[in-house]
Design a protein around this motif. Sequence first.
Motif, short mmCIF file in Angstrom:
data_model
loop_
_atom_site.label_atom_id
_atom_site.label_comp_id
_atom_site.label_asym_id
_atom_site.label_seq_id
_atom_site.Cartn_x
_atom_site.Cartn_y
_atom_site.Cartn_z
N ASP A 30 0.82 -1.21 0.00
CA ASP A 30 0.00 0.00 0.00
C ASP A 30 0.86 1.26 0.00
O ASP A 30 0.54 2.24 -0.67
N ALA A 31 1.95 1.24 0.76
CA ALA A 31 2.86 2.39 0.78
C ALA A 31 3.47 2.61 -0.60
O ALA A 31 3.59 3.75 -1.07
N ASN A 32 3.85 1.52 -1.26
CA ASN A 32 4.38 1.64 -2.62
C ASN A 32 3.32 2.15 -3.60
O ASN A 32 3.63 2.92 -4.52
N ALA A 33 2.08 1.71 -3.41
CA ALA A 33 0.98 2.18 -4.26
C ALA A 33 0.78 3.69 -4.10
O ALA A 33 0.59 4.41 -5.08
N VAL A 34 0.84 4.17 -2.86
CA VAL A 34 0.69 5.61 -2.61
C VAL A 34 1.83 6.39 -3.26
O VAL A 34 1.62 7.44 -3.87
N ALA A 35 3.05 5.86 -3.15
CA ALA A 35 4.19 6.51 -3.80
C ALA A 35 3.99 6.59 -5.31
O ALA A 35 4.27 7.62 -5.94
N MET A 36 3.48 5.51 -5.90
CA MET A 36 3.21 5.50 -7.35
C MET A 36 2.12 6.50 -7.70
O MET A 36 2.19 7.19 -8.72
N ILE A 40 -5.92 11.87 -14.63
CA ILE A 40 -5.27 10.74 -13.96
C ILE A 40 -6.05 10.24 -12.75
O ILE A 40 -5.82 9.13 -12.26
N THR A 41 -6.99 11.03 -12.26
CA THR A 41 -7.64 10.73 -10.99
C THR A 41 -8.50 9.46 -11.02
O THR A 41 -8.65 8.81 -10.00
N ALA A 42 -9.04 9.09 -12.17
CA ALA A 42 -9.89 7.89 -12.23
C ALA A 42 -9.12 6.63 -11.84
O ALA A 42 -9.70 5.71 -11.27
N SER A 43 -7.81 6.59 -12.12
CA SER A 43 -7.00 5.43 -11.75
C SER A 43 -5.54 5.84 -11.68
O SER A 43 -4.74 5.48 -12.56
N PRO A 44 -5.15 6.55 -10.63
CA PRO A 44 -3.77 7.04 -10.57
C PRO A 44 -2.74 6.00 -10.18
O PRO A 44 -1.54 6.25 -10.28
N ASP A 45 -3.18 4.80 -9.77
CA ASP A 45 -2.23 3.79 -9.31
C ASP A 45 -1.82 2.80 -10.40
O ASP A 45 -0.85 2.08 -10.24
N SER A 46 -2.55 2.76 -11.51
CA SER A 46 -2.30 1.69 -12.48
C SER A 46 -1.32 2.02 -13.60
O SER A 46 -0.57 1.13 -14.00
#
Length: 201
Positions: free
Chosen positions: A29-35, A78-84
Motif C-alpha cells: 500500500d505504501a508503494n501504491a501511494v508513492a506511485m 489521472i484521478t480515475a485510476s492514478p495507481d495503475s
Amino acid sequence: MATLGTFILWMGWFGFNGGSQLIVSTVADANAVAMIFLNTNAAAAGGVIGALIVARLWFKKADLTMGLNGALAGLVAITASPDSPSALAATIIGVIGGVIVVCSIIGLDKLKIDDPVGAISVHGVVGFFGLMVVPLTKADVLFSGQLIGALTIFVWVFVTSLITWFIIKAVMGIRISEEEEYEGADIAECGQEAYPEFTGK
C-alpha cells in the motif's frame, strides 16, 4: 492569484489521490501511494506541457490560463485510476488531457456556452477522457462499464441540478440586475470590491 490557486490545487491533489488508497500500513500500500504521487505529478506536468504547446501553436503565444487549465486537466485525467499506469503513461495521459482542455475551451466559446473558468472542459470533458482511458492501463476494467458509469453520473448530476436550479430560480431568482452586473456582484452582495487593485478609481 490564479497561478497560486492552481498550485494549491496541485498540492492538494496529492492528498486527494493518495488518500484514496486509504491505508499505508503495508509495504504494498505504501508503494501504491508513492506511485500515485508520482503519477499525479507526472500527469499534471504533462497537462501543462500539452496545453502550452497547443496554445503556442493556436494563439502564437504561451497562454498562462491555458497552461493552468492544462495542469488541472492532467490532474483530473489521472484521478480515475492514478495507481495503475506507469509514470510515462501518466505523463502521456496528462499531455492528452492538456490538449483536450484547450480544444474544449475554444470549442465551448465558439458554441457561446458560458464557462468563464473552463470548469466544464476541465472536469466534464477531460474527466470523461480520464474515465475512458482506465481500461488501457487496468486489465480488469471494461470500456462499457466506464461508459455506463459516466452516463450514470451525467444523468444524476443533470437531473438533480435542473431541479435544484429551478427551485432556486422560483424562490429567490438566479440573476442579479444589469446595474449590479456592471458594478460587480462583490459590491452589491458584500459591500466591497473583491479586487480593488484592478479598478480604475
